[in-house]
Write a protein that holds these residues in place. Structure first.
Motif, short mmCIF file in Angstrom:
data_model
loop_
_atom_site.label_atom_id
_atom_site.label_comp_id
_atom_site.label_asym_id
_atom_site.label_seq_id
_atom_site.Cartn_x
_atom_site.Cartn_y
_atom_site.Cartn_z
N ALA A 1 0.84 -1.21 0.00
CA ALA A 1 0.00 0.00 0.00
C ALA A 1 0.87 1.25 0.00
CB ALA A 1 -0.92 0.00 1.22
N LEU A 2 1.98 1.21 0.73
CA LEU A 2 2.89 2.36 0.75
C LEU A 2 3.52 2.56 -0.63
CD1 LEU A 2 4.65 1.78 4.19
CD2 LEU A 2 2.94 3.53 3.66
N ALA A 3 3.88 1.46 -1.27
CA ALA A 3 4.48 1.56 -2.61
C ALA A 3 3.49 2.18 -3.59
CB ALA A 3 4.92 0.18 -3.09
N LEU A 4 2.24 1.77 -3.49
CA LEU A 4 1.21 2.34 -4.38
C LEU A 4 1.00 3.82 -4.06
CD1 LEU A 4 -1.36 -0.61 -4.43
CD2 LEU A 4 0.12 0.16 -6.31
N GLN A 5 1.00 4.15 -2.78
CA GLN A 5 0.85 5.54 -2.37
C GLN A 5 2.00 6.39 -2.94
OE1 GLN A 5 0.83 6.01 1.89
NE2 GLN A 5 0.73 8.24 1.80
N LEU A 6 3.22 5.88 -2.83
CA LEU A 6 4.38 6.61 -3.36
C LEU A 6 4.25 6.80 -4.87
CD1 LEU A 6 7.53 5.23 -1.54
CD2 LEU A 6 6.85 7.62 -1.74
N LYS A 7 3.84 5.74 -5.54
CA LYS A 7 3.70 5.81 -7.00
C LYS A 7 2.67 6.87 -7.39
CE LYS A 7 3.28 2.55 -10.80
NZ LYS A 7 3.07 1.16 -11.17
N ARG A 8 1.64 6.97 -6.57
CA ARG A 8 0.53 7.89 -6.86
C ARG A 8 0.89 9.34 -6.54
NH1 ARG A 8 -2.78 5.36 -3.68
NH2 ARG A 8 -2.90 7.05 -2.19
N VAL A 9 1.56 9.58 -5.44
CA VAL A 9 1.67 10.96 -4.95
C VAL A 9 3.10 11.51 -4.85
CG1 VAL A 9 -0.49 10.76 -3.67
CG2 VAL A 9 1.67 10.31 -2.50
N ALA A 10 4.11 10.71 -5.09
CA ALA A 10 5.49 11.24 -4.96
C ALA A 10 5.73 12.30 -6.03
CB ALA A 10 6.51 10.13 -5.06
N PRO A 11 6.23 13.47 -5.63
CA PRO A 11 6.53 14.51 -6.61
C PRO A 11 7.67 14.07 -7.53
CG PRO A 11 6.78 15.33 -4.35
CD PRO A 11 6.49 13.87 -4.27
N PRO A 12 7.79 14.69 -8.70
CA PRO A 12 8.78 14.24 -9.68
C PRO A 12 10.23 14.41 -9.23
CG PRO A 12 7.50 16.11 -10.52
CD PRO A 12 6.91 15.73 -9.21
N ASP A 13 10.49 15.26 -8.25
CA ASP A 13 11.89 15.42 -7.82
C ASP A 13 12.27 14.45 -6.71
OD1 ASP A 13 10.32 16.61 -5.88
OD2 ASP A 13 11.77 18.21 -5.47
N VAL A 14 11.42 13.47 -6.45
CA VAL A 14 11.72 12.47 -5.43
C VAL A 14 12.07 11.15 -6.12
CG1 VAL A 14 10.77 11.10 -3.53
CG2 VAL A 14 10.23 13.53 -3.72
N THR A 15 13.23 10.63 -5.82
CA THR A 15 13.64 9.33 -6.33
C THR A 15 13.06 8.26 -5.41
OG1 THR A 15 15.70 10.21 -7.18
CG2 THR A 15 15.60 7.84 -6.86
N VAL A 16 12.30 7.34 -5.97
CA VAL A 16 11.73 6.24 -5.19
C VAL A 16 12.45 4.96 -5.60
CG1 VAL A 16 9.65 4.91 -4.69
CG2 VAL A 16 9.50 7.40 -5.07
N GLN A 17 13.00 4.27 -4.62
CA GLN A 17 13.75 3.04 -4.92
C GLN A 17 13.27 1.92 -4.02
OE1 GLN A 17 17.69 4.46 -3.97
NE2 GLN A 17 18.17 4.76 -6.13
#
Ligand code: FES
Length: 149
Positions: free
Chosen positions: A93-109
């Motif tokens: 659920a956190l991964a989906l949340q990040l995918k949905r709302v993380a701003p473009p200047d945030v690197t998600v790994q």
């Protein structure tokens, strides 16, 4: 691919510090990564020449280890544990949340176990471990990033 003056200095420093070590490639790459936050692709020929390796050998080491970046990091880095304990405690659920709302200047790994399994779900935000990461806490973190822009 040419190197900037800063990159050239970092690569030369790393070669000077590590070239004589046994198995020098990995410590040398860490040295460059620690200095710059990434290993520039233009460094590969220099490192290969200094270590008498092929460029493919050096590139193979860089691409094998997911922690090596080839470009400067974006403003913020959120690493979310995707291993079993964290997945069982709401990591997906956190991964989906990040995918949905993380701003473009945030690197998600993704990362596979941060050693905080007993306090899952876990993440690492700009190098700081975060245990018991919740959707609300993640929202708070992302809002904090927005406040820094
Ligand atoms: S499984 Fe996520 S910290 Fe170990």
């Amino acid at each position: 691919m040419s190197l900037s003056a800063l990159e050239t200095t970092a690569v030369n420093d790393a070669i000077a510090a590590c070239a004589e070590l046994a198995g020098a490639c990995l410590p040398l790459l860490h040295h460059v990564h620690d200095a710059l936050g990434y290993v520039p692709p233009g460094a590969v020929p220099h490192i290969a020449l200094a270590l008498n390796l092929s460029q493919a050998d050096v590139h193979g080491v860089i691409s094998f280890y997911h922690d090596f970046r080839s470009a400067p990091p974006l403003t913020h880095v959120v690493r979310l544990c995707r291993a079993e304990a964290c997945q069982a405690m709401g990591g997906e659920a956190l991964a989906l949340q990040l995918k949905r709302v993380a701003p473009p200047d945030v690197t998600v790994q993704p990362v596979y176990c941060l050693g905080l399994c007993a306090s899952a779900p876990a993440g690492m935000i700009d190098g700081r471990l975060v245990a018991r990461l919740s959707p609300a806490r993640l929202d708070q973190v992302l809002s904090g990033f927005a406040g820094q822009r």
